[in-house]
Scaffold this motif. Sequence first.
Motif, PDB file in Angstrom:
ATOM      1  N   GLU A  45       4.296  -4.258   7.254  1.00 25.59           N
ATOM      2  CA  GLU A  45       3.158  -3.442   6.833  1.00 25.59           C
ATOM      3  C   GLU A  45       2.964  -3.491   5.320  1.00 25.59           C
ATOM      4  N   VAL A  46       4.071  -3.565   4.571  1.00 20.42           N
ATOM      5  CA  VAL A  46       3.962  -3.733   3.127  1.00 20.42           C
ATOM      6  C   VAL A  46       3.271  -5.058   2.799  1.00 20.42           C
ATOM      7  N   GLU A  47       3.624  -6.086   3.564  1.00 23.67           N
ATOM      8  CA  GLU A  47       2.975  -7.388   3.359  1.00 23.67           C
ATOM      9  C   GLU A  47       1.474  -7.293   3.652  1.00 23.67           C
ATOM     10  N   ARG A  48       1.095  -6.517   4.660  1.00 29.96           N
ATOM     11  CA  ARG A  48      -0.313  -6.361   4.996  1.00 29.96           C
ATOM     12  C   ARG A  48      -1.066  -5.681   3.850  1.00 29.96           C
ATOM     13  N   ILE A  49      -0.454  -4.648   3.253  1.00 29.96           N
ATOM     14  CA  ILE A  49      -1.079  -3.964   2.119  1.00 29.96           C
ATOM     15  C   ILE A  49      -1.150  -4.907   0.919  1.00 29.96           C
ATOM     16  N   SER A  50      -0.073  -5.630   0.688  1.00 32.99           N
ATOM     17  CA  SER A  50      -0.036  -6.563  -0.443  1.00 32.99           C
ATOM     18  C   SER A  50      -1.100  -7.655  -0.300  1.00 32.99           C
ATOM     19  N   SER A  51      -1.270  -8.144   0.916  1.00 38.42           N
ATOM     20  CA  SER A  51      -2.279  -9.200   1.146  1.00 38.42           C
ATOM     21  C   SER A  51      -3.672  -8.691   0.822  1.00 38.42           C
ATOM     22  N   ALA A  52      -3.969  -7.464   1.223  1.00 37.00           N
ATOM     23  CA  ALA A  52      -5.288  -6.896   0.920  1.00 37.00           C
ATOM     24  C   ALA A  52      -5.490  -6.761  -0.577  1.00 37.00           C
ATOM     25  N   LEU A  53      -4.442  -6.336  -1.286  1.00 37.81           N
ATOM     26  CA  LEU A  53      -4.539  -6.215  -2.739  1.00 37.81           C
ATOM     27  C   LEU A  53      -4.716  -7.585  -3.393  1.00 37.81           C
ATOM     28  N   ASN A  54      -3.988  -8.579  -2.882  1.00 41.51           N
ATOM     29  CA  ASN A  54      -4.099  -9.931  -3.447  1.00 41.51           C
ATOM     30  C   ASN A  54      -5.482 -10.534  -3.226  1.00 41.51           C
ATOM     31  N   ARG A  55      -6.190 -10.048  -2.185  1.00 37.65           N
ATOM     32  CA  ARG A  55      -7.564 -10.540  -1.940  1.00 37.65           C
ATOM     33  C   ARG A  55      -8.566  -9.802  -2.821  1.00 37.65           C
ATOM     34  N   GLY A  56      -8.089  -8.877  -3.671  1.00 39.97           N
ATOM     35  CA  GLY A  56      -8.986  -8.151  -4.555  1.00 39.97           C
ATOM     36  C   GLY A  56      -9.536  -6.868  -3.965  1.00 39.97           C
ATOM     37  N   GLN A  57      -8.950  -6.390  -2.863  1.00 42.08           N
ATOM     38  CA  GLN A  57      -9.428  -5.185  -2.206  1.00 42.08           C
ATOM     39  C   GLN A  57      -8.797  -3.937  -2.838  1.00 42.08           C
ATOM     40  N   PHE A  64       7.037  11.564  -1.392  1.00 43.58           N
ATOM     41  CA  PHE A  64       6.251  10.340  -1.250  1.00 43.58           C
ATOM     42  C   PHE A  64       7.047   9.279  -0.494  1.00 43.58           C
ATOM     43  N   HIS A  65       6.340   8.497   0.307  1.00 43.89           N
ATOM     44  CA  HIS A  65       6.946   7.346   0.962  1.00 43.89           C
ATOM     45  C   HIS A  65       6.823   6.126   0.051  1.00 43.89           C
ATOM     46  N   MET A  66       7.659   5.145   0.304  1.00 39.77           N
ATOM     47  CA  MET A  66       7.830   4.053  -0.653  1.00 39.77           C
ATOM     48  C   MET A  66       6.837   2.902  -0.482  1.00 39.77           C
ATOM     49  N   GLY A  67       6.116   2.847   0.640  1.00 45.44           N
ATOM     50  CA  GLY A  67       5.297   1.674   0.940  1.00 45.44           C
ATOM     51  C   GLY A  67       4.315   1.291  -0.146  1.00 45.44           C
ATOM     52  N   ALA A  68       3.554   2.266  -0.657  1.00 45.67           N
ATOM     53  CA  ALA A  68       2.536   1.962  -1.671  1.00 45.67           C
ATOM     54  C   ALA A  68       3.161   1.389  -2.929  1.00 45.67           C
ATOM     55  N   PHE A  69       4.318   1.862  -3.299  1.00 47.40           N
ATOM     56  CA  PHE A  69       4.945   1.473  -4.565  1.00 47.40           C
ATOM     57  C   PHE A  69       5.603   0.093  -4.456  1.00 47.40           C
ATOM     58  N   VAL A  70       6.215  -0.177  -3.305  1.00 48.77           N
ATOM     59  CA  VAL A  70       6.767  -1.517  -3.091  1.00 48.77           C
ATOM     60  C   VAL A  70       5.633  -2.541  -3.056  1.00 48.77           C
ATOM     61  N   ALA A  71       4.517  -2.198  -2.395  1.00 47.63           N
ATOM     62  CA  ALA A  71       3.372  -3.118  -2.322  1.00 47.63           C
ATOM     63  C   ALA A  71       2.770  -3.351  -3.710  1.00 47.63           C
ATOM     64  N   ALA A  72       2.651  -2.302  -4.505  1.00 49.92           N
ATOM     65  CA  ALA A  72       2.094  -2.436  -5.850  1.00 49.92           C
ATOM     66  C   ALA A  72       2.974  -3.335  -6.705  1.00 49.92           C
ATOM     67  N   CYS A  73       4.293  -3.116  -6.634  1.00 52.16           N
ATOM     68  CA  CYS A  73       5.212  -3.945  -7.416  1.00 52.16           C
ATOM     69  C   CYS A  73       5.180  -5.397  -6.945  1.00 52.16           C
ATOM     70  N   ARG A  74       5.070  -5.587  -5.635  1.00 57.86           N
ATOM     71  CA  ARG A  74       5.066  -6.945  -5.098  1.00 57.86           C
ATOM     72  C   ARG A  74       3.797  -7.684  -5.494  1.00 57.86           C
ATOM     73  N   GLY A  89       7.559  -4.237 -12.223  1.00 54.79           N
ATOM     74  CA  GLY A  89       8.339  -5.385 -11.774  1.00 54.79           C
ATOM     75  C   GLY A  89       8.566  -5.313 -10.286  1.00 54.79           C
ATOM     76  N   ASN A  90       8.992  -6.426  -9.706  1.00 53.83           N
ATOM     77  CA  ASN A  90       9.099  -6.497  -8.254  1.00 53.83           C
ATOM     78  C   ASN A  90      10.542  -6.341  -7.799  1.00 53.83           C
ATOM     79  N   ASN A  91      11.057  -5.082  -7.799  1.00 51.24           N
ATOM     80  CA  ASN A  91      12.350  -4.806  -7.186  1.00 51.24           C
ATOM     81  C   ASN A  91      12.397  -3.331  -6.780  1.00 51.24           C
ATOM     82  N   TRP A  92      13.414  -2.982  -6.028  1.00 46.24           N
ATOM     83  CA  TRP A  92      13.490  -1.639  -5.434  1.00 46.24           C
ATOM     84  C   TRP A  92      13.564  -0.539  -6.492  1.00 46.24           C
TER      85      TRP A  92
END
Length: 940
Positions: free
Chosen positions: A819-831, A850-860, A901-904
Amino acid sequence: MHAETESGAVAARLLRVLGALVDEMHPGGGYPVSLHSHLERDLGLDSLARAELLLRLGREFGSTFSDQALSDAETPLDLLREIGRHETALTGKPLDILPEAPETALPTQAKTLIEVLEWHAAKHPQRTHVLLYGADESTDALTYGALHDKALRIAAGLLDRGLLSRQTVALMLPSGEDYLSSFFGIMLAGGIPVPIYPPTRLAQLGEHLQRHAGILNNAEASFLITVPEAKAVAALLQRDVRSLNEILTLGDVDRRHAPLHYRPRAEDIAFLQYTSGSTGDPKGVMLTHANLLANLRAMGQATGVGSQDIFVSWLPLYHDMGLIGAWFGSLYFGVLLVLMSPLSFLARPARWLNTISRHRGTISAAPNFAYELCARKLGDADLADLDLSSWRLALNGAEPVSPATLQAFTKRFAGCGFKPEAMTPVYGLAECSVGLSFPPPGRGPLIDLIDRAAFTSEKRAEPATGGPGEQMQIVSCGRPLAGHEIRIIDETGAELAERRIGRIEFRGASATAGYHRNPEASRRLFNGAWLDTGDRGYSAAGELYVTGRDKDLIIRAGQNIYPYELEQAVGNIPGIRKGCVAVFAGTDPDNATERLVIVAETAIEESGARAALGQRINEIALDIIGMPADTVVLSRPNSILKTSSGKIRRAASRQAYEQGRLAARPVAAWRQKLALGTALLRNGLSMSARRTGHFLFAGLCWLLFALIGLPVAALLAALQSPDSGCHLLHVATRLFLRLSGMPVRAIDNKQLPETTHLLLVNHCSYLDALVLYAALPASRHYAFVAKDDLARQPLIRAILRGLGTVFVARFSTAKSMQEVERISSALNRGQNLVIFPEGTFSREAGLKAFHMGAFVAACRSGVPIQTAGLRGTRLALRDGSWLPRHSALGFALGPLLEAPGNNWRTAIRLRDQARGEILKLCGEHDLASTAISEVRDENP
């Protein structure tokens, strides 16, 4: 031995990895990590954090474990078992799973109080459970094994006498071993104990028992276990209580062990706690084993109690604070209970503090009057050699808590080592077992200084700005226990915002199902799923502040005193006018504590006879409630205020007493009736108008929704064009909010970042999405990230897809990275995406974890986070309600945060930074600061 050593080493490695992750997730949180900690509820690990844990465990133990098995794990012990299976597969040698260390073990699997006692009796039968103090200050130790053994003998005796399953047995014994063993003996026999307070003087035992006839009849008591002297009045009592088969003493029921016929279940009534007097309307609170254990566990979580603690108590065992809080709490957590008689304390209050000092007590509880008594009455000689430095929890509850008392006690005993932060005001009631709200341990009292005029005239608790004469001090009672909720409502039943004063209602796992054989009182207790406490108060920053009582209940010296019984008894005294007695709680002008006041009308003028009347009134009070009145007022005839139907107006009589008007000539009856009728009419019209206004506003909102929302929803589902759909919804939501009288200011396009970003907003209500579409510019397309549950409903799925919504799975460790990858893909497409990082909302105000998904996706993806805050939507439409209320809505942007940066660890830092900014914007308190919020739905 080698297997145990190897297993212990594996468990230590597991807990070390888990502890490091928890420290990263909740810096400074101090969450206790053990093999039995719940990964989500106790340690606050969301789906991504659990996925991170699995990666780290894989590195630690050199393997990749089964995704499904590890995602199903709820505790570290479950993870340890999976590791054990993995080690067995590799080496062929089984790995024994070690139990929790004995000093921290608890009967967590117990479903009844009986199972709790049996657990302790089996684990450590020779360990002292209660140290009993006698009248001569001698001590006797009662072990878990001895208590269980004697209770079994009493159970056998009751069965031999013919006790049937779920029959009630009244228990009227002084605090001591006989009381403790009889209570469990009744439960082991399958009966239901009904504790009632013992007489203060055996000479008036018959009269005392007669006063309890109402309770015994309501409970349908089959037996009464009491002192031998009561047998003399058995025939008289049995005549008035038809269900009563026999009055028994301990000697009558102490028998050899015998087979037990019925084993209580979690949903069975454990005992009846009567909260009212014997006459009038006896109210027996039905408390199940499940209620009690839920309350004990929640209180233990709130206070951090453990087997190393020592509880010192003089509280009566027929009162919920002494019975449940002191005894059952000590029993469950394996705490040594040092128990003394209430009479010992009342005779010499210094004994309480001396006992804490002598035994190095860490916990003790008492009503406010006990702290006041010690602070004001103990002499310097009583403080010699007194050491209170071990006392970490001085629980103050069961009656209104006075700020003056807290300050006086803390100051008086500071030289004895008493720590200010030990003072812990709490709130509870029998209808919630005993405890409802507690502050965090070690914080000390939190006192709110509010404006007196706003409090009295506007029912608002506004922070004070004037001088001392314009201020009021109200003590916080903390936050609701885990698994419980509190709300404040007005006369129409609408939930109030913070700092608005209204009725206090609650719900939770400890709540009673009602009053025994009293359907009318039970009906008044419930407001849907909520229970009425009968008290008034307000909330501020999530803390509960109790300001007074709606009902006539007087709480004094830790006892519930209902005026009716005492008024009736005093009215029967020769020389007192029958039906012309008022009992109420007055305020002591010197220290602001409550005092028990009895006002009785008499025509007697002679001073000697009046003095005798006053003495007789106090004798009656001592026998009925176990204490004399603080003030007895003998007033002239017709001085006590009554309603038109002749009922005592206690609140008005209290006001007249405090203003010195009881001696004034009474107002003519017709004037009283006219004034009362006018006030009732005015109040009724006001309430009706407000209630009608609420319903009309809600009707308007739903009408507008039908006229605007339904056609727009159909267009969204048909168009399937996110850009067009967002523009359409922006216009529709702005129109809807404006017509409903709740317009929201639009955000200018220039205020938003030009580059792709994540918009993070707090989540309060179903209205949040509407407000966001109305506030965000139509020219910028934002797609919401929503839980995939919504995608399973065809019409809603079509509407949300027409807006470009990104669906993600709910709590799932196995799918969280996808699901993080799905959010990241949308962001990478400029959404541009909108995410509610709390994942869900509830009726309780406050910002959740807060849950971590948004922040991991943003960093990624390397995209920034735009922080934002919503205000007013929770009050406009709370969770669980479908009646909107008018509220001022607001939306504001905060700072833009770059992904570092892209880490936990950088994702955690980004989360904490974003949470701090959103906390400032939303105007609500931090729910995650003292406890991990319980979540209903989760997004990664």
